[in-house]
Write an enzyme that holds these catalytic residues in place. Structure first.
Site, PDB file in Angstrom:
ATOM      1  N   CYS A 134     -12.054   3.693   0.147  1.00 53.47           N
ATOM      2  CA  CYS A 134     -13.277   3.462   0.902  1.00 53.47           C
ATOM      3  C   CYS A 134     -13.133   3.853   2.369  1.00 53.47           C
ATOM      4  O   CYS A 134     -13.935   4.617   2.900  1.00 53.47           O
ATOM      5  CB  CYS A 134     -13.663   1.992   0.771  1.00 53.47           C
ATOM      6  N   GLU A 173       0.853  -1.196   0.000  1.00 46.16           N
ATOM      7  CA  GLU A 173       0.000   0.000   0.000  1.00 46.16           C
ATOM      8  C   GLU A 173       0.880   1.235   0.000  1.00 46.16           C
ATOM      9  O   GLU A 173       1.771   1.371   0.827  1.00 46.16           O
ATOM     10  CB  GLU A 173      -0.928  -0.021   1.225  1.00 46.16           C
ATOM     11  N   GLY A 229     -17.524  11.554 -11.627  1.00 46.52           N
ATOM     12  CA  GLY A 229     -17.097  10.178 -11.830  1.00 46.52           C
ATOM     13  C   GLY A 229     -15.655   9.980 -11.388  1.00 46.52           C
ATOM     14  O   GLY A 229     -14.988  10.929 -10.961  1.00 46.52           O
ATOM     15  N   GLY A 277      -6.668   0.389   3.833  1.00 42.64           N
ATOM     16  CA  GLY A 277      -8.118   0.553   3.669  1.00 42.64           C
ATOM     17  C   GLY A 277      -8.547   1.255   2.392  1.00 42.64           C
ATOM     18  O   GLY A 277      -9.731   1.283   2.062  1.00 42.64           O
ATOM     19  N   GLU A 315     -26.049  19.276 -13.491  1.00 40.20           N
ATOM     20  CA  GLU A 315     -25.950  17.910 -14.029  1.00 40.20           C
ATOM     21  C   GLU A 315     -26.155  17.948 -15.534  1.00 40.20           C
ATOM     22  O   GLU A 315     -27.087  18.570 -16.033  1.00 40.20           O
ATOM     23  CB  GLU A 315     -26.989  17.009 -13.330  1.00 40.20           C
ATOM     24  N   HIS A 320     -44.500  -6.393  12.079  1.00 42.08           N
ATOM     25  CA  HIS A 320     -45.238  -5.126  12.065  1.00 42.08           C
ATOM     26  C   HIS A 320     -44.982  -4.383  13.369  1.00 42.08           C
ATOM     27  O   HIS A 320     -45.008  -5.006  14.438  1.00 42.08           O
ATOM     28  CB  HIS A 320     -46.739  -5.394  11.941  1.00 42.08           C
TER      29      HIS A 320
HETATM   30  P1  FAD Z   1      -9.406   1.595  -3.522  1.00 41.44           P
HETATM   31  O1  FAD Z   1     -10.263   1.596  -2.337  1.00 41.44           O
HETATM   32  O2  FAD Z   1      -9.301   2.850  -4.320  1.00 41.44           O
HETATM   33  O3  FAD Z   1      -7.959   1.185  -3.010  1.00 41.44           O
HETATM   34  C1  FAD Z   1      -6.863   1.156  -3.825  1.00 41.44           C
HETATM   35  C2  FAD Z   1      -5.632   1.304  -2.975  1.00 41.44           C
HETATM   36  O4  FAD Z   1      -4.493   1.023  -3.767  1.00 41.44           O
HETATM   37  C3  FAD Z   1      -5.422   2.705  -2.426  1.00 41.44           C
HETATM   38  O5  FAD Z   1      -5.200   2.660  -1.037  1.00 41.44           O
HETATM   39  C4  FAD Z   1      -4.172   3.205  -3.154  1.00 41.44           C
HETATM   40  O6  FAD Z   1      -3.373   4.060  -2.353  1.00 41.44           O
HETATM   41  C5  FAD Z   1      -3.446   1.914  -3.421  1.00 41.44           C
HETATM   42  N1  FAD Z   1      -2.527   1.968  -4.550  1.00 41.44           N
HETATM   43  C6  FAD Z   1      -2.757   2.422  -5.792  1.00 41.44           C
HETATM   44  N2  FAD Z   1      -1.687   2.249  -6.578  1.00 41.44           N
HETATM   45  C7  FAD Z   1      -0.744   1.663  -5.804  1.00 41.44           C
HETATM   46  C8  FAD Z   1       0.571   1.217  -6.042  1.00 41.44           C
HETATM   47  N3  FAD Z   1       1.130   1.311  -7.250  1.00 41.44           N
HETATM   48  N4  FAD Z   1       1.255   0.686  -5.020  1.00 41.44           N
HETATM   49  C9  FAD Z   1       0.703   0.545  -3.791  1.00 41.44           C
HETATM   50  N5  FAD Z   1      -0.569   0.940  -3.521  1.00 41.44           N
HETATM   51  C10 FAD Z   1      -1.267   1.486  -4.520  1.00 41.44           C
HETATM   52  N6  FAD Z   1     -18.613   2.502  -2.385  1.00 41.44           N
HETATM   53  C11 FAD Z   1     -19.577   1.825  -1.739  1.00 41.44           C
HETATM   54  O7  FAD Z   1     -19.792   0.638  -2.033  1.00 41.44           O
HETATM   55  N7  FAD Z   1     -20.323   2.404  -0.758  1.00 41.44           N
HETATM   56  C12 FAD Z   1     -20.138   3.699  -0.406  1.00 41.44           C
HETATM   57  O8  FAD Z   1     -20.821   4.197   0.488  1.00 41.44           O
HETATM   58  C13 FAD Z   1     -19.142   4.447  -1.067  1.00 41.44           C
HETATM   59  N8  FAD Z   1     -18.930   5.729  -0.749  1.00 41.44           N
HETATM   60  C14 FAD Z   1     -17.936   6.422  -1.390  1.00 41.44           C
HETATM   61  C15 FAD Z   1     -17.762   7.760  -1.071  1.00 41.44           C
HETATM   62  C16 FAD Z   1     -16.784   8.500  -1.698  1.00 41.44           C
HETATM   63  C17 FAD Z   1     -16.583   9.947  -1.330  1.00 41.44           C
HETATM   64  C18 FAD Z   1     -15.945   7.877  -2.668  1.00 41.44           C
HETATM   65  C19 FAD Z   1     -14.855   8.648  -3.337  1.00 41.44           C
HETATM   66  C20 FAD Z   1     -16.131   6.547  -3.002  1.00 41.44           C
HETATM   67  C21 FAD Z   1     -17.133   5.809  -2.376  1.00 41.44           C
HETATM   68  N9  FAD Z   1     -17.380   4.482  -2.699  1.00 41.44           N
HETATM   69  C22 FAD Z   1     -18.377   3.792  -2.065  1.00 41.44           C
HETATM   70  C23 FAD Z   1     -16.585   3.776  -3.714  1.00 41.44           C
HETATM   71  C24 FAD Z   1     -15.520   2.910  -3.036  1.00 41.44           C
HETATM   72  O9  FAD Z   1     -14.708   3.725  -2.214  1.00 41.44           O
HETATM   73  C25 FAD Z   1     -14.678   2.192  -4.073  1.00 41.44           C
HETATM   74  O10 FAD Z   1     -15.515   1.500  -4.968  1.00 41.44           O
HETATM   75  C26 FAD Z   1     -13.740   1.215  -3.417  1.00 41.44           C
HETATM   76  O11 FAD Z   1     -12.875   1.866  -2.515  1.00 41.44           O
HETATM   77  C27 FAD Z   1     -12.906   0.476  -4.469  1.00 41.44           C
HETATM   78  O12 FAD Z   1     -12.056  -0.406  -3.831  1.00 41.44           O
HETATM   79  P2  FAD Z   1     -10.681  -0.849  -4.486  1.00 41.44           P
HETATM   80  O13 FAD Z   1     -10.087  -1.826  -3.518  1.00 41.44           O
HETATM   81  O14 FAD Z   1     -10.887  -1.269  -5.871  1.00 41.44           O
HETATM   82  O15 FAD Z   1      -9.782   0.458  -4.558  1.00 41.44           O
HETATM   83  P1  NAI Z   2     -21.207   9.202 -10.688  1.00 40.17           P
HETATM   84  O1  NAI Z   2     -20.842   8.439 -11.871  1.00 40.17           O
HETATM   85  O2  NAI Z   2     -22.085   8.607  -9.663  1.00 40.17           O
HETATM   86  O3  NAI Z   2     -21.931  10.556 -11.117  1.00 40.17           O
HETATM   87  C1  NAI Z   2     -21.339  11.471 -11.965  1.00 40.17           C
HETATM   88  C2  NAI Z   2     -22.420  12.382 -12.491  1.00 40.17           C
HETATM   89  O4  NAI Z   2     -21.800  13.463 -13.155  1.00 40.17           O
HETATM   90  C3  NAI Z   2     -23.357  11.708 -13.485  1.00 40.17           C
HETATM   91  O5  NAI Z   2     -24.680  11.990 -13.127  1.00 40.17           O
HETATM   92  C4  NAI Z   2     -22.974  12.346 -14.805  1.00 40.17           C
HETATM   93  O6  NAI Z   2     -24.053  12.424 -15.705  1.00 40.17           O
HETATM   94  C5  NAI Z   2     -22.508  13.704 -14.352  1.00 40.17           C
HETATM   95  N1  NAI Z   2     -21.572  14.372 -15.255  1.00 40.17           N
HETATM   96  C6  NAI Z   2     -20.559  13.814 -15.953  1.00 40.17           C
HETATM   97  N2  NAI Z   2     -19.919  14.752 -16.656  1.00 40.17           N
HETATM   98  C7  NAI Z   2     -20.528  15.934 -16.388  1.00 40.17           C
HETATM   99  C8  NAI Z   2     -20.339  17.268 -16.799  1.00 40.17           C
HETATM  100  N3  NAI Z   2     -19.367  17.594 -17.660  1.00 40.17           N
HETATM  101  N4  NAI Z   2     -21.146  18.235 -16.321  1.00 40.17           N
HETATM  102  C9  NAI Z   2     -22.144  17.917 -15.451  1.00 40.17           C
HETATM  103  N5  NAI Z   2     -22.382  16.659 -15.032  1.00 40.17           N
HETATM  104  C10 NAI Z   2     -21.586  15.691 -15.476  1.00 40.17           C
HETATM  105  O7  NAI Z   2     -19.802   9.705 -10.077  1.00 40.17           O
HETATM  106  P2  NAI Z   2     -19.436  10.320  -8.667  1.00 40.17           P
HETATM  107  O8  NAI Z   2     -20.627  10.876  -7.998  1.00 40.17           O
HETATM  108  O9  NAI Z   2     -18.268  11.191  -8.923  1.00 40.17           O
HETATM  109  O10 NAI Z   2     -18.951   9.048  -7.879  1.00 40.17           O
HETATM  110  C11 NAI Z   2     -17.850   8.263  -8.355  1.00 40.17           C
HETATM  111  C12 NAI Z   2     -18.032   6.825  -8.026  1.00 40.17           C
HETATM  112  O11 NAI Z   2     -17.910   6.607  -6.640  1.00 40.17           O
HETATM  113  C13 NAI Z   2     -19.374   6.316  -8.448  1.00 40.17           C
HETATM  114  O12 NAI Z   2     -19.199   5.493  -9.570  1.00 40.17           O
HETATM  115  C14 NAI Z   2     -19.891   5.532  -7.314  1.00 40.17           C
HETATM  116  O13 NAI Z   2     -20.044   4.194  -7.672  1.00 40.17           O
HETATM  117  C15 NAI Z   2     -18.836   5.641  -6.215  1.00 40.17           C
HETATM  118  N6  NAI Z   2     -19.514   6.099  -5.015  1.00 40.17           N
HETATM  119  C16 NAI Z   2     -20.409   5.262  -4.428  1.00 40.17           C
HETATM  120  C17 NAI Z   2     -21.128   5.662  -3.332  1.00 40.17           C
HETATM  121  C18 NAI Z   2     -22.126   4.744  -2.750  1.00 40.17           C
HETATM  122  O14 NAI Z   2     -22.112   3.569  -3.094  1.00 40.17           O
HETATM  123  N7  NAI Z   2     -22.999   5.200  -1.873  1.00 40.17           N
HETATM  124  C19 NAI Z   2     -20.934   6.980  -2.725  1.00 40.17           C
HETATM  125  C20 NAI Z   2     -19.998   7.791  -3.446  1.00 40.17           C
HETATM  126  C21 NAI Z   2     -19.305   7.339  -4.530  1.00 40.17           C
END
Ligand code: FAD
Ligand code: NAI
Length: 464
Positions: free
Chosen positions: A41, A32, A269, A38, A201, A442
């Protein structure tokens, strides 16, 4: 070889893969680049955002709904410093938990940037440099926020979700670009804390990948919270000057509007993160969108290297990454695991929450599938009235001929937890009638799912 398996990246994909490998008896290492395990996430994603969502919801309830429940308190004030400090503490508890799990499972942890020297050798560039030889590799390097070419993310006024989890003041006016999951979750955090929030959006709906009923209902609720929406608007420029940010967008009629605020959250995104990984040295192919290319078994074009989570195709969700981590570990051991991607639930943790599994109505129409719809609004439910959480509804889609449930879409209180029952029902290929004949306690919110199933089966809900 030093290890049988080396995992690069410690997010929910990587650490779960490492644990499953270790459980199966494989000598496992994880690399890492950050000090804290972690991944996105735990550090800057799921966990901190949920901590702030819960804190801001407590504030909102104290300020707006306690009175109705007969609780008189002086007008509460936001202590953002404490809210952020609590969030940081929650993150630490969770990341410390991963350290514990690595020790418990005898997984060797290396902190530093992992990069391929060749398909069996990885260099770790951290405080000290190390070389690891390994039979197999799992790439789990996750994703980073995406942006637009004309936007300069200065991390002060023009920010991503990472900075939005660390603000030192409640914005006066936060302009959110992108009405997806991050925009709605973090937008609602600051709206509850008193910020004016405007969402721009590009498409004609918020959370556009979900069933369109969910987007419409959520928009109604968030409008009630005071959020403004500019749908079908194309952002053409973002300029930050001092404390002011101007977002220029094109309306559906092609006119230009300027929105002025003090913060702009860019949430359009995320993109796969493979920089510095040296994929070319191992000969691993990426797609034209920069994702690591994998086959149906999540194996890359190089026979000893697999990839999982956000860095490959599919939903960018923690639980999807986790399932893939288990899948690859078991595949490496010669087992025959399976993931049903259609039954990976999606949740938006706004209030009301939105949760869904299976097909949307739009997808069924595209497939020309004949289906029935059953809906039940929470306002007709005793439990929801008792709590005062009556926004939203359950929508069940079932096959017109067989009655098999094809999709469940919930917007309402506790939807995030309720959807698990929908996943179970669909994994066992339940019909809407199956669910409607099961006893539901319920008064509970789950009764709305039963009622929606009754509505889908035969249009015979009891309480509507
Ligand atoms: P990541 O969690 O991105 O982990 C990748 C790790 O690899 C990182 O720690 C990075 O530092 C490390 N790494 C990268 N390159 C290297 C390298 N070359 N050498 C060593 N380490 C490296 N998903 C949900 O399901 N529920 C949610 O509520 C949710 N909320 C979110 C809220 C936000 C604000 C964001 C941004 C995302 C959210 N997501 C949520 C999405 C979720 O965080 C990701 O889908 C998830 O973390 C992906 O897991 P991963 O293991 O693929 O990668
Ligand atoms: P997203 O893909 O959910 O939403 C991006 C939004 O931006 C879309 O509605 C898209 O139409 C819009 N968009 C794209 N280009 C644009 C532009 N030029 N101008 C205006 N709108 C535009 O991506 P987001 O919210 O950034 O989240 C990233 C990822 O993180 C998601 O794919 C999601 O799976 C994950 N995530 C998951 C959560 C959860 O499971 N509760 C919470 C937060 C993130």
């Amino acid at each position: 070889m030093d290890y049988q398996v080396t995992v690069i990246g410690s997010g929910p994909g990587g650490y779960v893969a490492a644990i499953r490998c270790a459980q199966l008896g494989l000598k496992t290492a994880i690399i890492e680049k950050y000090d804290s395990l972690g991944g996105t996430c735990l550090n800057v994603g799921c966990i901190p955002s949920k901590a702030l969502l819960d804190s801001s919801e407590h504030f909102h309830n104290a300020a707006h709904t306690f009175k109705e429940h007969g609780i008189d308190i002086p007008q509460p004030k936001v202590n953002l410093k404490q809210m952020i400090a609590r969030k940081t503490d929650v993150v630490k508890q969770n990341t410390d938990g991963i350290n514990f799990l690595m020790k418990k499972n005898k997984i060797d942890v290396f902190h530093g940037m992992g990069s391929f020297i060749d398909k069996n050798t990885i260099k770790v560039s951290g405080k000290e440099e190390k070389k690891i030889t390994t039979e197999k590799v799992i790439i789990a390097t996750g994703s980073k926020p995406a942006s637009l070419p004309f936007i300069k993310i200065d991390k002060k006024r023009v920010i991503t979700s990472t900075e939005a989890l660390e603000l030192t003041e409640v914005p006066k006016h936060m302009i959110v670009i992108g009405g997806g999951v991050i925009g709605m979750e973090l937008g609602s955090v600051y709206a509850r804390l008193g910020a004016k929030v405007s969402v721009v959006e590009f498409l004609d709906s918020i959370i556009p990948t979900m069933d369109s009923t969910m987007g419409k209902e959520l928009q109604k609720s968030l409008k009630g919270l005071g959020m403004d929406f500019y749908l079908s608007h194309k952002v053409t420029a973002v300029e930050a000057k001092g404390k002011e940010v101007t977002v220029t967008a094109e309306t559906p009629k092609g006119e230009k509007i300027d929105l002025k605020g003090d913060y702009c959250l860019v949430s359009i995104g995320r993109k796969a993160y493979t920089e510095g990984l040296g994929l070319e040295k191992a000969g691993v192919k990426v797609t034209d969108r920069g994702l690591v290319e994998v086959d149906g078994h999540l194996r890359t074009n190089v026979d000893n290297i697999w990839a999982i989570g956000d860095v490959i195709k599919g939903a960018m969700l923690a639980h999807k990454a986790e399932e893939e981590g288990v899948f690859v570990a078991e595949t490496i051991m010669g087992q025959k695991p399976h993931i049903n991607y259609n039954l990976i639930p999606g949740v938006v943790y706004t209030w009301p929450e939105v949760a869904a599994v299976g097909y949307t109505e739009e997808q069924l129409k595209d497939q020309k599938k004949e289906y029935k719809v059953g809906k039940f609004p929470f306002k007709a439910l005793g439990r929801a009235r008792a709590s005062g959480d009556t926004d939203g509804l359950v929508k069940v889609l079932a096959d017109k001929q067989t009655d098999e449930i094809l999709g469940i879409h919930i917007i309402g209180a506790r939807a995030a937890d309720m959807i698990a029952a929908g996943v179970t029902a669909m994994e066992f290929r339940a019909s809407a009638e199956d669910v409607s004949r099961m006893s539901h306690a319920h008064p509970t919110y789950m009764e709305a799912v039963k009622e929606a199933c009754l509505a889908a089966t035969d249009n015979r809900p009891i309480h509507m």
